[in-house]
Design a protein around this motif. Structure first.
Motif, PDB file in Angstrom:
ATOM      1  N   THR A  84       0.842  -1.193   0.000  1.00  0.00           N
ATOM      2  CA  THR A  84       0.000   0.000   0.000  1.00  0.00           C
ATOM      3  C   THR A  84       0.882   1.250   0.000  1.00  0.00           C
ATOM      4  N   PHE A  85       0.223   2.407  -0.178  1.00  0.00           N
ATOM      5  CA  PHE A  85       0.901   3.704  -0.141  1.00  0.00           C
ATOM      6  C   PHE A  85       0.099   4.636   0.761  1.00  0.00           C
ATOM      7  N   ARG A  86       0.827   5.445   1.530  1.00  0.00           N
ATOM      8  CA  ARG A  86       0.188   6.446   2.383  1.00  0.00           C
ATOM      9  C   ARG A  86       0.954   7.748   2.260  1.00  0.00           C
ATOM     10  N   ALA A  87       0.206   8.831   2.079  1.00  0.00           N
ATOM     11  CA  ALA A  87       0.835  10.144   1.994  1.00  0.00           C
ATOM     12  C   ALA A  87       1.145  10.636   3.396  1.00  0.00           C
ATOM     13  N   SER A  88       2.181  11.445   3.499  1.00  0.00           N
ATOM     14  CA  SER A  88       2.527  12.012   4.796  1.00  0.00           C
ATOM     15  C   SER A  88       1.347  12.804   5.336  1.00  0.00           C
ATOM     16  N   PRO A  89       0.831  12.448   6.503  1.00  0.00           N
ATOM     17  CA  PRO A  89      -0.358  13.125   7.024  1.00  0.00           C
ATOM     18  C   PRO A  89      -0.107  14.570   7.404  1.00  0.00           C
ATOM     19  N   LEU A  90       1.145  14.965   7.581  1.00  0.00           N
ATOM     20  CA  LEU A  90       1.452  16.344   7.957  1.00  0.00           C
ATOM     21  C   LEU A  90       1.682  17.229   6.744  1.00  0.00           C
ATOM     22  N   ALA A  91       1.528  16.690   5.543  1.00  0.00           N
ATOM     23  CA  ALA A  91       1.727  17.465   4.322  1.00  0.00           C
ATOM     24  C   ALA A  91       0.537  17.252   3.393  1.00  0.00           C
ATOM     25  N   LEU A  92      -0.662  17.600   3.875  1.00  0.00           N
ATOM     26  CA  LEU A  92      -1.855  17.443   3.049  1.00  0.00           C
ATOM     27  C   LEU A  92      -1.699  18.315   1.805  1.00  0.00           C
ATOM     28  N   PRO A  93      -2.057  17.768   0.632  1.00  0.00           N
ATOM     29  CA  PRO A  93      -1.674  18.414  -0.617  1.00  0.00           C
ATOM     30  C   PRO A  93      -2.497  19.622  -1.031  1.00  0.00           C
ATOM     31  N   GLY A  94      -3.612  19.907  -0.372  1.00  0.00           N
ATOM     32  CA  GLY A  94      -4.416  21.031  -0.827  1.00  0.00           C
ATOM     33  C   GLY A  94      -5.519  21.401   0.139  1.00  0.00           C
ATOM     34  N   PRO A  95      -6.274  22.441  -0.193  1.00  0.00           N
ATOM     35  CA  PRO A  95      -7.296  22.956   0.717  1.00  0.00           C
ATOM     36  C   PRO A  95      -8.454  22.000   0.953  1.00  0.00           C
ATOM     37  N   ALA A  96      -8.817  21.208  -0.041  1.00  0.00           N
ATOM     38  CA  ALA A  96      -9.960  20.312   0.136  1.00  0.00           C
ATOM     39  C   ALA A  96      -9.652  19.214   1.155  1.00  0.00           C
ATOM     40  N   SER A  97      -8.457  18.625   1.084  1.00  0.00           N
ATOM     41  CA  SER A  97      -8.113  17.587   2.055  1.00  0.00           C
ATOM     42  C   SER A  97      -7.983  18.185   3.452  1.00  0.00           C
ATOM     43  N   ARG A  98      -7.452  19.399   3.544  1.00  0.00           N
ATOM     44  CA  ARG A  98      -7.379  20.047   4.856  1.00  0.00           C
ATOM     45  C   ARG A  98      -8.774  20.341   5.397  1.00  0.00           C
ATOM     46  N   LEU A  99      -9.678  20.729   4.505  1.00  0.00           N
ATOM     47  CA  LEU A  99     -11.050  20.996   4.929  1.00  0.00           C
ATOM     48  C   LEU A  99     -11.727  19.713   5.398  1.00  0.00           C
ATOM     49  N   TYR A 100     -11.530  18.613   4.667  1.00  0.00           N
ATOM     50  CA  TYR A 100     -12.144  17.336   5.068  1.00  0.00           C
ATOM     51  C   TYR A 100     -11.706  16.936   6.471  1.00  0.00           C
ATOM     52  N   PHE A 101     -10.383  16.951   6.718  1.00  0.00           N
ATOM     53  CA  PHE A 101      -9.901  16.519   8.032  1.00  0.00           C
ATOM     54  C   PHE A 101     -10.259  17.532   9.121  1.00  0.00           C
ATOM     55  N   GLY A 102     -10.420  18.790   8.752  1.00  0.00           N
ATOM     56  CA  GLY A 102     -10.927  19.755   9.713  1.00  0.00           C
ATOM     57  C   GLY A 102     -12.357  19.442  10.122  1.00  0.00           C
ATOM     58  N   LEU A 103     -13.162  18.987   9.172  1.00  0.00           N
ATOM     59  CA  LEU A 103     -14.548  18.621   9.471  1.00  0.00           C
ATOM     60  C   LEU A 103     -14.623  17.410  10.394  1.00  0.00           C
ATOM     61  N   VAL A 104     -13.860  16.360  10.082  1.00  0.00           N
ATOM     62  CA  VAL A 104     -13.972  15.142  10.892  1.00  0.00           C
ATOM     63  C   VAL A 104     -13.389  15.335  12.292  1.00  0.00           C
ATOM     64  N   ASN A 105     -12.551  16.347  12.455  1.00  0.00           N
ATOM     65  CA  ASN A 105     -12.007  16.641  13.777  1.00  0.00           C
ATOM     66  C   ASN A 105     -12.742  17.782  14.470  1.00  0.00           C
ATOM     67  N   SER A 106     -13.837  18.255  13.882  1.00  0.00           N
ATOM     68  CA  SER A 106     -14.574  19.380  14.446  1.00  0.00           C
ATOM     69  C   SER A 106     -15.414  18.945  15.640  1.00  0.00           C
ATOM     70  N   ALA A 107     -15.776  19.916  16.477  1.00  0.00           N
ATOM     71  CA  ALA A 107     -16.586  19.629  17.664  1.00  0.00           C
ATOM     72  C   ALA A 107     -17.937  19.029  17.270  1.00  0.00           C
ATOM     73  N   GLU A 108     -18.535  19.536  16.200  1.00  0.00           N
ATOM     74  CA  GLU A 108     -19.840  19.018  15.785  1.00  0.00           C
ATOM     75  C   GLU A 108     -19.756  17.548  15.390  1.00  0.00           C
ATOM     76  N   PHE A 109     -18.727  17.198  14.624  1.00  0.00           N
ATOM     77  CA  PHE A 109     -18.616  15.808  14.185  1.00  0.00           C
ATOM     78  C   PHE A 109     -18.275  14.883  15.339  1.00  0.00           C
ATOM     79  N   ILE A 110     -17.448  15.348  16.257  1.00  0.00           N
ATOM     80  CA  ILE A 110     -17.110  14.521  17.415  1.00  0.00           C
ATOM     81  C   ILE A 110     -18.345  14.287  18.283  1.00  0.00           C
ATOM     82  N   ARG A 111     -19.175  15.309  18.452  1.00  0.00           N
ATOM     83  CA  ARG A 111     -20.426  15.104  19.194  1.00  0.00           C
ATOM     84  C   ARG A 111     -21.289  14.055  18.520  1.00  0.00           C
ATOM     85  N   PHE A 112     -21.342  14.095  17.197  1.00  0.00           N
ATOM     86  CA  PHE A 112     -22.105  13.097  16.442  1.00  0.00           C
ATOM     87  C   PHE A 112     -21.565  11.693  16.699  1.00  0.00           C
ATOM     88  N   LEU A 113     -20.254  11.525  16.626  1.00  0.00           N
ATOM     89  CA  LEU A 113     -19.666  10.207  16.867  1.00  0.00           C
ATOM     90  C   LEU A 113     -19.938   9.730  18.291  1.00  0.00           C
TER      91      LEU A 113
END
Length: 286
Positions: A84-113
């Motif tokens: 398999t291949f995994r990209a370095s998690p500390l070097a997200l390649p663009g704004p969309a991937s940063r936005l996605y991980f910001g959402l899943v780590n947000s307070a609203e999403f954590i409350r949902f989980l």
């Protein structure tokens, strides 16, 4: 990444509706309750297969950012258990991937989980250990395994993982379904096709075995892509370990009494006691 107005965010010309980046049903108590019932009945271990959890325009933008990862930005895992291949998690390649991980780590999403899984509290990992952008190419595989128990730096207990797949027009003949195996590690019980927009939440436990062990059979220009995020349990009995309210060092005597009350106390207090109290207050204020 620019805010175009109050309701949209613009990424490379695509207008993403802010209020719909996450499925609005995550705020609905009835929907959450139905997911919790499904989770309790899931076999072979607690998991949920979710459709449309994230807006498709966001996922399309994230998918294009896989192409922006430089060749040396991928770490290859090649051994008898995986290819398999995994990209370095500390070097997200663009704004969309940063936005996605910001959402899943947000307070609203954590409350949902927490509401879905019955967890009292979850801790996110901004370093995305074990997570980030994952990719398997032709011939790739990932043997049946159980994820790690503890974060190597924080020591926090792994509670669950969320995977989101980004593969449009996935051909079942290529293989690549994620297999969830029984507790005896003898057979696959549930299969999850890695189709675009499918998210898979898996609770970590002693029998949460999964993987896609058969080598992929797909065109060389195609890749099996996913996003991964882990969530951790807060330390046990953390509330009992210390105070949960703010404790101020400076005494509040002058606010508790009026100056008239202080003058009256000074008149009736022996000088030795008053001087001792004044010295004590000065030591507190240092």
């Amino acid at each position: 990444m620019n805010r175009s107005d109050d309701d949209f965010i613009s990424i490379r010309g695509a207008r993403l509706p802010l209020r719909a980046l996450l499925d609005p049903r995550i705020r609905d108590a009835g929907f959450v309750a139905s997911l919790r019932r499904r989770l309790e009945r899931a076999a072979p271990f607690p998991h949920l297969i979710l459709h449309g959890l994230f807006h498709p325009l966001l996922l399309e933008q994230v998918s294009t950012e896989f192409e922006r990862v430089p060749a040396d930005g991928w770490r290859a895992y090649r051994n008898r258990h995986e290819r398999t291949f995994r990209a370095s998690p500390l070097a997200l390649p663009g704004p969309a991937s940063r936005l996605y991980f910001g959402l899943v780590n947000s307070a609203e999403f954590i409350r949902f989980l927490c509401r879905v899984t019955g967890s009292d509290a979850l801790v996110v990992d901004p370093d995305l250990f074990g997570g980030g952008l994952h990719e398997s190419r032709n011939g790739g595989h990932f043997g049946i395994h159980r994820d790690f128990d503890r974060h190597p730096q924080t020591g926090l207990r792994n509670r669950m993982v969320l995977l989101t797949y980004l593969n449009k027009d996935w051909n079942g003949d290529w293989g690549g379904e994620l297999e969830l195996w029984d507790s005896e590690q003898r057979a696959c019980v549930t299969r999850v096709a890695p189709e675009f927009g499918v998210s898979l939440l898996m609770l970590h436990g002693p029998t949460s075995y999964h993987g896609h062990p058969a080598p992929l059979r797909m065109p060389a220009e195609t890749a099996r892509r996913s996003l991964a995020s882990y969530f951790y349990a807060a330390p046990e009995n953390s509330a009992a370990a210390g105070e949960t309210t703010t404790e101020f060092l400076q005494p509040m005597l002058r606010h508790a009494f009026t100056w008239g009350t202080i003058r009256l106390l000074r008149r009736w207090t022996p000088p030795a006691i008053w001087d001792a109290a004044r010295r004590l207050r000065r030591s507190w204020n240092r």
